[in-house]
Design an enzyme around this catalytic site. Structure first.
Site, PDB file in Angstrom:
ATOM      1  N   SER A   1       2.927   0.738   7.137  1.00  0.00           N
ATOM      2  CA  SER A   1       3.287   0.135   5.850  1.00  0.00           C
ATOM      3  C   SER A   1       3.651  -1.340   5.954  1.00  0.00           C
ATOM      4  CB  SER A   1       4.435   0.913   5.205  1.00  0.00           C
ATOM      5  OG  SER A   1       5.542   0.998   6.088  1.00  0.00           O
TER       6      SER A   1
ATOM      7  N   HIS B   1      -0.534   4.695   2.454  1.00  0.00           N
ATOM      8  CA  HIS B   1      -1.303   3.456   2.252  1.00  0.00           C
ATOM      9  C   HIS B   1      -2.796   3.605   2.548  1.00  0.00           C
ATOM     10  CE1 HIS B   1       2.346   1.148   1.545  1.00  0.00           C
ATOM     11  NE2 HIS B   1       2.882   1.853   2.521  1.00  0.00           N
TER      12      HIS B   1
ATOM     13  N   LYS C   1       1.242   4.482  -4.965  1.00  0.00           N
ATOM     14  CA  LYS C   1       0.653   3.266  -4.399  1.00  0.00           C
ATOM     15  C   LYS C   1      -0.738   3.060  -4.981  1.00  0.00           C
ATOM     16  CE  LYS C   1       4.164   3.060  -1.087  1.00  0.00           C
ATOM     17  NZ  LYS C   1       4.904   3.816  -0.101  1.00  0.00           N
TER      18      LYS C   1
HETATM   19  C1  LIG Z   1       6.113   4.292   0.227  1.00  0.00           C
HETATM   20  C2  LIG Z   1       6.039   5.161   1.403  1.00  0.00           C
HETATM   21  C3  LIG Z   1       6.648   6.415   1.432  1.00  0.00           C
HETATM   22  C4  LIG Z   1       7.555   6.887   0.343  1.00  0.00           C
HETATM   23  O1  LIG Z   1       6.844   7.184  -0.803  1.00  0.00           O
HETATM   24  P1  LIG Z   1       7.588   7.143  -2.202  1.00  0.00           P
HETATM   25  O2  LIG Z   1       6.740   7.988  -3.076  1.00  0.00           O
HETATM   26  O3  LIG Z   1       7.636   5.720  -2.607  1.00  0.00           O
HETATM   27  O4  LIG Z   1       8.954   7.728  -1.975  1.00  0.00           O
HETATM   28  C5  LIG Z   1       6.447   7.210   2.532  1.00  0.00           C
HETATM   29  N1  LIG Z   1       5.717   6.790   3.582  1.00  0.00           N
HETATM   30  C6  LIG Z   1       5.138   5.580   3.598  1.00  0.00           C
HETATM   31  C7  LIG Z   1       4.330   5.170   4.783  1.00  0.00           C
HETATM   32  C8  LIG Z   1       5.295   4.721   2.520  1.00  0.00           C
HETATM   33  O5  LIG Z   1       4.755   3.508   2.555  1.00  0.00           O
END
Ligand SMILES: *Cc1c(COP(=O)(O)O)cnc(C)c1O
Length: 394
Positions: free
Chosen positions: A182, A210, A242
């Site tokens: 991330s 991602h 995302k």
């Molecule tokens: C954003 C993210 C999460 C958490 O997801 P949310 O739905 O925002 O709680 C988990 N793992 C990774 C790698 C992320 O980038």
């Protein structure tokens, strides 16, 4: 000895953060129109969002959500197991399973909770959980919550992961990794990890927050791109907030895995189901992410343009082929100054500092989206080049 005061301790930790220039600040977005946002009355071009495909404000998602709200209201009003599970949830779970090539999928309210829930359900105190050092905080927290022994291997180092697993040859084991990291944007060595896990009877868990929507044929994610099936990577976590532009998350895998999570994942059981209208919007987002390949094609063209332009201007980047394109700055204060300079030039490119990244590894985490245009990328590169040069000289 007198009892320490928790609130005092919190305030002291805050003071230390302030002293070290590591204080984080919540910025309010006053308006958002795709990548064009307004903060503190200033119009900025946003290069920090995870809306990689530009779906968050898509008319079809708005329409699906408002329609579902009109039909069935806002809240799910109960947990999934106690009357909160609606046809919108069921339809989305089917769509996600089909997309990712898994037997079943199970919705969670957030990705953070999905990781906590899956790891707590699978692992117990006698087990070992091996993880990449750069994994998302929610994977680390999931292992902690489970009570399993946690070992973290040097980033993407399969040989170290193998040694760590060998240290407990008789323990049940889970190897967890981000598919796309991330804060770095690189892709995990998924095929090597899958081969190791298969050989050593270790369950492989991939957090594809991602990768989903961005990588692989029809955007099915980093596992699809690597050609890894449910058998190779039995636990797949994906998020809906995302590239899909909504909110929420899911775990996909075998029917047996999902049945087990329904029984034992506390982050699934003891929480209200996501609003059904969110599920309805996410279903449309999945359809668009699959069907509109032009969004992915455009995104990857912009990524190539950004990398070539950075190279031409002598801007050092990290080895990433995803929309996450960090510019390494290393020193936290310098990263803050450059970020501020970018903001003066009307670009929102926040500085990422420890503890989100290792000490001495501050960076601007630049993210690209299909909603950007080629001219936006050129302007970004020019602004970056001058902000970096000003900091070098000044
Ligand atoms: C954003 C993210 C999460 C958490 O997801 P949310 O739905 O925002 O709680 C988990 N793992 C990774 C790698 C992320 O980038």
């Amino acid at each position: 000895m007198s009892r320490p005061d928790l609130l005092d301790r919190l305030a002291r930790a805050q003071a230390i953060r302030t002293r070290d220039g590591l204080l984080r600040r919540v910025r309010m977005i006053e308006r958002a129109d795709g990548p064009r946002i307004v903060i503190d009355g200033k119009a900025l071009l946003n290069f920090a969002s995870n809306d990689y495909l530009g779906l968050a404000q898509h008319p079809a998602l708005r329409e699906a959500m408002t329609h579902a709200v009109a039909q069935s209201g806002v809240g799910a009003s109960a947990a999934h197991l106690l009357g909160g599970h609606r046809d919108e949830h069921a339809a989305l779970e089917e769509k996600l399973a089909a997309w990712t090539g898994r037997e079943r999928a199970l919705l969670f309210s957030t990705g953070y909770m999905a990781n906590l829930g899956a790891m707590q359900a699978l692992l117990s105190a006698d087990d070992i959980c091996v993880q990449d050092k750069l994994n998302h905080a929610s994977l680390i927290d999931g292992a902690r919550l489970s009570g399993a022994q946690l070992k973290r291997y040097a980033h993407a180092d399969v040989a170290v992961a193998k040694r760590q697993l060998a240290s407990r040859p008789d323990a049940a084991a889970l190897l967890a990794t981000d598919g796309v990291f991330s804060m770095d944007g690189d892709v995990a060595p998924l095929r090597e990890l899958a081969a190791l896990c298969k050989k050593k009877h270790v369950v492989l868990m991939i957090d594809d927050a991602h990768g989903l929507g961005v990588l692989g044929t029809d955007g099915a994610g980093s596992l699809a791109e690597a050609g890894l099936s449910q058998d190779d990577a039995p636990v797949l976590m994906g998020t809906l907030g995302k590239a899909l532009g909504v909110a929420g998350a899911f775990v996909a895998g075998s029917a047996a895995l999902i049945d087990g999570l329904v029984q034992f994942a506390r982050a699934y059981i003891f929480t209200t189901a996501m609003p059904p209208a969110l599920a309805a919007a996410a279903s449309v987002a999945v359809d668009l992410a699959r069907a509109e390949a032009w969004r992915r094609d455009k995104l990857h063209r912009l990524i190539a343009q950004f990398r070539e332009g950075a190279d031409a201007r002598g801007i050092a980047l990290m080895p990433s082929r995803t929309p996450i394109q960090p510019v390494p700055i290393d020193n936290s204060e310098r990263a803050l100054r450059i970020s501020q300079q970018m903001e003066n030039a009307r670009f929102y490119t926040p500085a990422i500092r420890p503890p989100s990244v290792p000490a001495g590894k501050a960076r601007l985490r630049i993210t690209l989206s299909a909603s950007h245009e080629e001219t936006d990328i050129e302007r970004l590169l020019d602004a970056l080049a001058s902000a970096l040069a000003a900091q070098r000289n000044g």
